[in-house]
Design a protein around this motif. Structure first.
Motif, mmCIF file in Angstrom:
data_model
loop_
_atom_site.group_PDB
_atom_site.id
_atom_site.type_symbol
_atom_site.label_atom_id
_atom_site.label_comp_id
_atom_site.label_asym_id
_atom_site.label_seq_id
_atom_site.Cartn_x
_atom_site.Cartn_y
_atom_site.Cartn_z
ATOM 1 N N ASP A 1 36.249 53.125 44.794
ATOM 2 C CA ASP A 1 37.351 53.200 43.831
ATOM 3 C C ASP A 1 38.435 52.188 44.186
ATOM 4 O O ASP A 1 38.978 51.504 43.304
ATOM 5 N N ARG B 1 48.225 52.566 48.393
ATOM 6 C CA ARG B 1 47.016 53.287 48.010
ATOM 7 C C ARG B 1 46.169 53.651 49.228
ATOM 8 O O ARG B 1 45.587 54.745 49.298
ATOM 9 N N ARG C 1 37.097 48.633 43.426
ATOM 10 C CA ARG C 1 36.995 48.361 41.989
ATOM 11 C C ARG C 1 38.359 48.166 41.347
ATOM 12 O O ARG C 1 38.478 47.483 40.324
ATOM 13 N N SER C 2 39.375 48.760 41.946
ATOM 14 C CA SER C 2 40.729 48.610 41.393
ATOM 15 C C SER C 2 41.409 47.324 41.861
ATOM 16 O O SER C 2 42.584 47.105 41.569
ATOM 17 N N THR D 1 45.358 43.191 45.034
ATOM 18 C CA THR D 1 46.313 43.712 44.063
ATOM 19 C C THR D 1 47.582 44.218 44.741
ATOM 20 O O THR D 1 47.535 44.726 45.865
#
Length: 295
Positions: free
Chosen positions: A241, A256, A244-245, A250
């Motif tokens: 997850d 996160r 993929r983000s 990012t």
């Protein structure tokens, strides 16, 4: 670039300075261990900030272990260069483990790293000494020189955590990974590390991005040992997850990962096998990059 070592095959003995070559390999392996433990944040793992899912160790434990391991990778490199068999390498590795355990009060901080990095150091030294191996990656040298012995050694240590996990879940673990030439390092970890470095990320960020990719794909026996298949599914799914983000490419990625870090602590999960392969990936990156420049 960090300390690294590689030379055109056949030139090492002409230099008359084999001991320095062994010492450089030793420093490279120890630097890889330092880079891995100092990176933050790493879900569930020991770092300068906290002990992750480990209540028996902390940053100081890791540094005590690394101090005790000084010289061990040089000894493994020397044995590799002289054509020693896997049982000889294994005996040197077991002595390194003894030093580690004495320094840490019996806590296993680096057993997997001793195995992985020790084999890579031995392979790098053997490749430098043998012209017929000059075109091979260090992982392929491990397979060619010691692959059969590595797999045979599994039968001789039935009480290990890795063998328990292998019997229960059919997960290959470190021995299978090494005997096959570290395919997870070369096909998964190394491309990600190099992509992130080439994109301009600093070393710490690139290593964390590599860790998260390894966590997504590796059937980590450390996780399986702690919480079985449900734990492994959680770790791999959470890493997928994150990746993929956008992963470390990012904004806000550290926040996160802190959320995931707390989640792994709550479940007492630690992707130690992935962490070991992060260090191995760094070593391979250094060895193969300079080797390609020298040939």
């Amino acid at each position: 670039m960090e300390t690294a070592i590689s030379h055109p095959a056949g030139n090492v003995e002409d230099s008359g300075n084999l001991d320095e070559e062994y010492s450089r390999l030793d420093r490279l392996c120890l630097e890889a261990l330092r880079h891995e433990v100092m990176a933050w944040p790493k879900p569930g793992l020991v770092s300068p900030v906290d002990s992750g899912s480990h209540n028996d160790m902390h940053l100081g434990t890791f540094f005590a272990s690394m101090d005790a391991l000084q010289g061990s990778f040089a000894e493994l490199a020397r044995a590799g260069e002289t054509g020693s068999s896997f049982p000889v390498l294994q005996a040197i590795g077991m002595e390194a483990e003894r030093k580690m355990l004495c320094a840490t009060g019996g806590i296993n901080t680096h057993r997997g790293a001793i195995f992985n990095l020790g084999l890579l150091a031995a392979a790098a030294a053997r490749r430098m000494a043998d012209e017929t191996l000059a075109g091979l990656e260090c992982g392929a040298v491990v397979t060619k020189a010691w692959g059969a012995g590595i797999l045979a050694g599994r039968k001789e240590s039935p009480a290990s955590h890795g063998n328990h996990v292998f019997r229960r879940f059919a997960a290959g673990g470190a021995r299978v990974e090494a005997a096959a030439g570290f395919p997870t390092v070369y096909s998964i970890g190394l491309p990600v590390l190099r992509r992130l470095l080439q994109a301009g990320h600093d070393r710490e960020t690139a290593l964390i991005g590599t860790l998260m990719t390894l966590m997504e794909y590796l059937p980590d026996t450390n996780v399986l040992w702690r919480d079985g298949e449900s734990g492994l599914d959680f770790v791999r799914g959470s890493a997928a997850d994150f990746n993929r983000s956008g992963g470390v490419d990012t904004p806000g990625w550290r926040a996160r990962l802190l959320v995931l870090h707390r989640a792994l602590i709550a479940r007492n999960l630690s992707p130690g096998g992935s962490a070991d392969l992060v260090a191995a990936t760094w070593v391979v990156h250094q060895l193969e990059t300079l080797h390609s420049l020298c040939n």
